[in-house]
Design a protein around this motif. Structure first.
Motif, PDB file in Angstrom:
ATOM      1  N   LYS A 108     -36.367 -25.808  17.325  1.00  0.00           N
ATOM      2  CA  LYS A 108     -34.987 -25.499  16.893  1.00  0.00           C
ATOM      3  C   LYS A 108     -34.908 -24.197  16.109  1.00  0.00           C
ATOM      4  CE  LYS A 108     -32.548 -29.888  16.607  1.00  0.00           C
ATOM      5  NZ  LYS A 108     -32.339 -31.015  15.691  1.00  0.00           N
ATOM      6  N   LEU A 109     -35.894 -23.969  15.241  1.00  0.00           N
ATOM      7  CA  LEU A 109     -35.849 -22.771  14.390  1.00  0.00           C
ATOM      8  C   LEU A 109     -36.571 -21.581  15.026  1.00  0.00           C
ATOM      9  CD1 LEU A 109     -36.400 -24.539  10.947  1.00  0.00           C
ATOM     10  CD2 LEU A 109     -34.262 -23.662  11.866  1.00  0.00           C
ATOM     11  N   GLY A 110     -37.166 -21.820  16.188  1.00  0.00           N
ATOM     12  CA  GLY A 110     -37.852 -20.721  16.881  1.00  0.00           C
ATOM     13  C   GLY A 110     -39.069 -20.210  16.126  1.00  0.00           C
ATOM     14  N   VAL A 111     -39.802 -21.134  15.493  1.00  0.00           N
ATOM     15  CA  VAL A 111     -41.011 -20.766  14.735  1.00  0.00           C
ATOM     16  C   VAL A 111     -42.206 -21.479  15.374  1.00  0.00           C
ATOM     17  CG1 VAL A 111     -42.145 -20.868  12.464  1.00  0.00           C
ATOM     18  CG2 VAL A 111     -39.667 -20.519  12.606  1.00  0.00           C
ATOM     19  N   PRO A 112     -42.985 -20.785  16.198  1.00  0.00           N
ATOM     20  CA  PRO A 112     -44.072 -21.482  16.905  1.00  0.00           C
ATOM     21  C   PRO A 112     -45.256 -21.881  16.021  1.00  0.00           C
ATOM     22  CG  PRO A 112     -43.945 -19.163  17.562  1.00  0.00           C
ATOM     23  CD  PRO A 112     -42.802 -19.405  16.641  1.00  0.00           C
ATOM     24  N   GLN A 113     -45.486 -21.160  14.903  1.00  0.00           N
ATOM     25  CA  GLN A 113     -46.672 -21.462  14.081  1.00  0.00           C
ATOM     26  C   GLN A 113     -46.453 -22.721  13.233  1.00  0.00           C
ATOM     27  OE1 GLN A 113     -49.890 -19.694  13.777  1.00  0.00           O
ATOM     28  NE2 GLN A 113     -50.173 -21.760  12.992  1.00  0.00           N
TER      29      GLN A 113
END
Ligand code: KG4
Ligand code: ZN
Length: 337
Positions: free
Chosen positions: A264-269
């Motif tokens: 949802k937040l577009g944060v892969p790490q």
């Protein structure tokens, strides 16, 4: 500069020393109260306070000896002053304030959950690397299950947390009901890792709470496991199946929410820290995530010293007032910068 950090938030007396010039960890002492707690089958807060009184001065001595320095060589003191067992916190905070005041040095009270959150930074003190920001980070310990969007070394947003029990608490209580002894979390992990089949893991469909947004809930699962356990005689194979299936339910709840936040937040790490991050099955199920090495996941003071050093490097380490008192609550602001 040499920073000495103390953590007495629960049942481990921890002391660590870092050098901010050589950016190295000079000492990392963890004195566990496990022997004192075994006969009670869990942590008794008053016993923890008394154990800290005995163990903390010895742990400080040991840390100074390992770092080959004297207390007067310390330039700055750091201490976890929230959240935790209030009596236990008081021992560490009082010790640090007294030492710093007597030596005319500053001290800073830090948040134990923030120290867990940034514990991946510890790797940089041992020649390793930290995953690049931003992170979706989950702190899963005995008292907390908190999800964060970490933007930088000093900026994060709290996304959500448990509405009732923490994941570690669920592990400990489920393990206790199953008669696995103390500490039950690591024992359950080991039993399932060594003995369980995929079939055992699927045997019971224990509830996985579908709470809102980024919240977690483990009290219903705990009750379901207790009811199932009491239903019939607890043979070794039933114990194993209940343990394996309960673990799958706990970990599914964690994996689902973490992955949801990441997409949802577009944060892969993704980063997972805290005691439950030691769990071997968790490391398999969420294999895309960064898990610090196990001794950096469980309680330690090195993560507190590292957090202080990171703040110092950024010019953001502020001395705490002598009047600041410890608190049992995390007091995590929704957004901290
Ligand atoms: O971070 P931590 O050392 O202390 C707190 O701040 O609470 O976390 C302790 C928690 C305990 O609930 C313990 O059972 C759990 O972490 N834990 C584990 C494992 N190792 C520690 N839970 C599951 N599997 C493990 N291997
Ligand atoms: Zn902790």
């Amino acid at each position: 500069m040499k920073i000495l950090a103390v953590d007495t938030s629960c049942d481990e007396s921890c002391v660590a020393i870092v050098d901010t010039e050589s950016w190295s960890l000079l000492a990392d002492v963890v004195h566990s109260h496990i022997d004192a707690m075994k006969r009670f089958g869990g942590v008794v807060p008053e016993v923890a306070s008394r154990e800290h009184l005995k163990a903390l001065p010895l742990a400080v001595e040991q840390a100074l000896e390992t770092a080959n320095c004297a207390l007067s060589d310390i330039d700055w003191f750091a201490v976890s002053d929230r959240p935790g067992l209030i009596g236990a916190l008081l021992v560490g905070v009082s010790y640090v304030k007294a030492a710093a005041y007597a030596l005319g040095k500053p001290y800073t009270g830090l948040n134990h959950i923030e120290a867990h959150l940034y514990s991946p930074m510890l790797a940089t003190f041992e020649g390793g690397e930290t995953p690049p920001f931003p992170w979706i980070a989950l702190v899963v310990s005995g008292g907390h299950t908190e999800l964060f969007h970490v933007k930088s070394e000093s900026e994060y947003e709290w996304l959500g947390g448990t509405l009732d029990d923490a994941a570690g608490e669920a592990y400990d209580k489920i393990g206790k009901v199953l008669g696995l002894g103390y500490p039950a979390g690591p024992k359950l992990d080991r039993l399932v890792r060594e003995m369980a089949t995929d079939e055992d893991r699927r045997r019971f469909a224990f509830p996985v709470a579908r709470t809102g947004a980024y919240d977690f809930s483990f009290s219903g699962l705990k009750t379901a496991v207790a009811l199932e356990t009491a239903k019939e005689e607890l043979t070794d194979s039933r114990r194993l199946r209940i343990a394996a299936s309960a673990q799958e339910a706990i970990l599914e709840a964690l994996c689902v929410k973490v992955r949801e936040a990441s997409s949802k937040l577009g944060v892969p790490q993704i980063v997972v820290t805290g005691g439950v991050a030691c769990n071997s099955r968790f490391r398999v199920l969420l294999s895309e995530a960064y898990f610090p090495m196990p001794r950096h996941c469980t309680d330690n003071a090195a993560m507190v010293a590292a957090l202080a050093a990171v703040h110092l490097r950024a010019g953001k380490l502020v001395p705490s007032p002598w009047t600041q008192t410890p608190s049992p609550r995390a007091e995590l602001a929704p957004t901290v910068s």
